[in-house]
Design a protein around this motif. Structure first.
Motif, short mmCIF file in Angstrom:
data_model
loop_
_atom_site.label_atom_id
_atom_site.label_comp_id
_atom_site.label_asym_id
_atom_site.label_seq_id
_atom_site.Cartn_x
_atom_site.Cartn_y
_atom_site.Cartn_z
N ALA A 110 0.36 -1.13 -0.07
CA ALA A 110 0.13 -0.05 0.10
C ALA A 110 0.98 1.10 -0.24
CB ALA A 110 -0.80 -0.28 1.44
N ASP A 111 2.23 1.09 0.67
CA ASP A 111 3.13 1.99 1.01
C ASP A 111 3.61 2.46 -0.30
OD1 ASP A 111 1.83 3.50 2.98
OD2 ASP A 111 3.50 1.86 4.63
N ALA A 112 4.54 1.85 -0.73
CA ALA A 112 5.02 1.75 -1.78
C ALA A 112 4.31 2.12 -3.49
CB ALA A 112 5.94 0.33 -2.07
N GLY A 113 2.94 1.35 -3.57
CA GLY A 113 2.11 1.64 -4.85
C GLY A 113 2.28 0.56 -5.96
N SER A 114 3.18 -0.13 -5.80
CA SER A 114 3.36 -1.18 -6.49
C SER A 114 4.82 -2.57 -5.28
CB SER A 114 4.63 -0.51 -7.23
OG SER A 114 5.87 -1.36 -6.83
N LEU A 115 4.21 -3.22 -6.36
CA LEU A 115 5.12 -4.69 -6.05
C LEU A 115 6.44 -4.98 -5.90
CD1 LEU A 115 2.78 -7.11 -7.04
CD2 LEU A 115 2.29 -7.23 -4.87
N HIS A 116 7.08 -4.69 -6.86
CA HIS A 116 8.25 -4.57 -7.47
C HIS A 116 8.92 -3.56 -6.23
CE1 HIS A 116 11.94 -4.61 -9.03
NE2 HIS A 116 11.76 -3.52 -9.07
N ARG A 117 8.40 -2.26 -5.87
CA ARG A 117 9.11 -1.22 -4.64
C ARG A 117 9.05 -2.18 -3.54
NH1 ARG A 117 7.31 2.57 -9.03
NH2 ARG A 117 4.98 2.86 -6.72
N ALA A 118 7.58 -2.83 -3.46
CA ALA A 118 7.24 -3.40 -1.93
C ALA A 118 8.89 -4.89 -1.70
CB ALA A 118 5.89 -3.41 -1.65
N ALA A 119 8.61 -5.38 -2.47
CA ALA A 119 9.67 -6.82 -2.66
C ALA A 119 10.82 -6.26 -2.01
CB ALA A 119 9.44 -7.13 -3.92
N ARG A 120 10.90 -4.96 -2.44
CA ARG A 120 13.00 -4.37 -2.55
C ARG A 120 12.88 -4.04 -0.84
NH1 ARG A 120 14.75 0.55 -6.41
NH2 ARG A 120 11.99 -0.31 -6.80
N GLN A 121 11.60 -3.17 -0.82
CA GLN A 121 11.98 -2.66 0.81
C GLN A 121 11.55 -3.68 1.39
OE1 GLN A 121 8.49 -0.48 0.89
NE2 GLN A 121 9.33 1.16 0.03
N LEU A 122 11.12 -4.54 1.47
CA LEU A 122 10.95 -6.11 2.15
C LEU A 122 12.10 -6.86 1.96
CD1 LEU A 122 6.97 -7.07 1.67
CD2 LEU A 122 8.47 -5.76 4.04
N GLY A 123 12.80 -6.56 1.23
CA GLY A 123 14.78 -7.44 1.01
C GLY A 123 13.23 -9.02 -0.04
N VAL A 124 12.39 -9.37 -0.39
CA VAL A 124 12.11 -10.21 -1.20
C VAL A 124 12.18 -10.11 -2.52
CG1 VAL A 124 10.90 -11.29 0.85
CG2 VAL A 124 9.56 -10.20 -0.43
N ALA A 125 11.83 -11.36 -3.21
CA ALA A 125 11.98 -11.20 -4.75
C ALA A 125 10.29 -10.89 -5.17
CB ALA A 125 12.05 -12.61 -4.90
N GLN A 126 9.92 -10.49 -5.89
CA GLN A 126 8.76 -9.55 -6.18
C GLN A 126 7.43 -10.86 -6.64
OE1 GLN A 126 7.52 -9.55 -10.00
NE2 GLN A 126 5.51 -9.23 -8.69
N PRO A 127 8.00 -12.18 -7.46
CA PRO A 127 7.32 -13.19 -7.38
C PRO A 127 6.99 -13.28 -5.43
CG PRO A 127 9.48 -13.07 -8.79
CD PRO A 127 9.43 -12.52 -8.49
N THR A 128 8.04 -13.70 -5.48
CA THR A 128 7.50 -14.24 -3.32
C THR A 128 6.55 -13.66 -3.52
OG1 THR A 128 9.72 -15.02 -3.24
CG2 THR A 128 8.62 -14.45 -1.01
N LEU A 129 6.64 -12.38 -3.09
CA LEU A 129 5.79 -11.25 -2.60
C LEU A 129 4.61 -11.32 -3.41
CD1 LEU A 129 4.94 -9.12 -0.70
CD2 LEU A 129 5.61 -7.68 -1.87
N SER A 130 4.50 -11.57 -4.48
CA SER A 130 3.29 -11.94 -5.26
C SER A 130 2.10 -13.09 -4.73
CB SER A 130 2.97 -11.58 -7.02
OG SER A 130 2.23 -12.74 -7.81
N THR A 131 2.85 -13.90 -5.30
CA THR A 131 2.46 -15.19 -3.94
C THR A 131 1.91 -14.93 -3.05
OG1 THR A 131 4.27 -16.47 -5.52
CG2 THR A 131 2.91 -18.12 -3.68
N GLN A 132 2.71 -14.72 -1.89
CA GLN A 132 2.16 -14.40 -0.30
C GLN A 132 0.59 -13.41 -0.74
OE1 GLN A 132 4.46 -11.62 2.53
NE2 GLN A 132 3.56 -12.77 3.46
N LEU A 133 1.38 -12.14 -1.76
CA LEU A 133 -0.59 -11.28 -1.79
C LEU A 133 -1.86 -12.37 -1.86
CD1 LEU A 133 -2.11 -8.76 -1.87
CD2 LEU A 133 -0.76 -8.65 -3.69
#
Length: 61
Positions: free
Chosen positions: A15-38
């Motif tokens: 929500a804060d980053a406005g994108s999965l890519h930026r959020a994944a970078r902030q959390l230190g995970v890969a974007q596909p991992t975050l997308s799957t989690q979401l």
């Protein structure tokens, strides 16, 4: 499914980053991992939490 703190952190980061890519970078995970989690969180809660667009993600009403 019971939401865990890590799930809430992920949702807030998206929500804060406005994108999965930026959020994944902030959390230190890969974007596909975050997308799957979401996707799993949304499935457990019964609906989409974000609208995915070419320009990023925005929370659903």
């Amino acid at each position: 499914m019971e939401l865990e703190v890590r799930h809430l952190r992920a949702l807030c980061a998206i929500a804060d980053a406005g994108s999965l890519h930026r959020a994944a970078r902030q959390l230190g995970v890969a974007q596909p991992t975050l997308s799957t989690q979401l996707s799993r969180i949304e499935q457990a809660l019964g609906g989409p939490l974000f609208t995915r667009e070419r320009t990023g993600c925005r929370p659903t009403p």
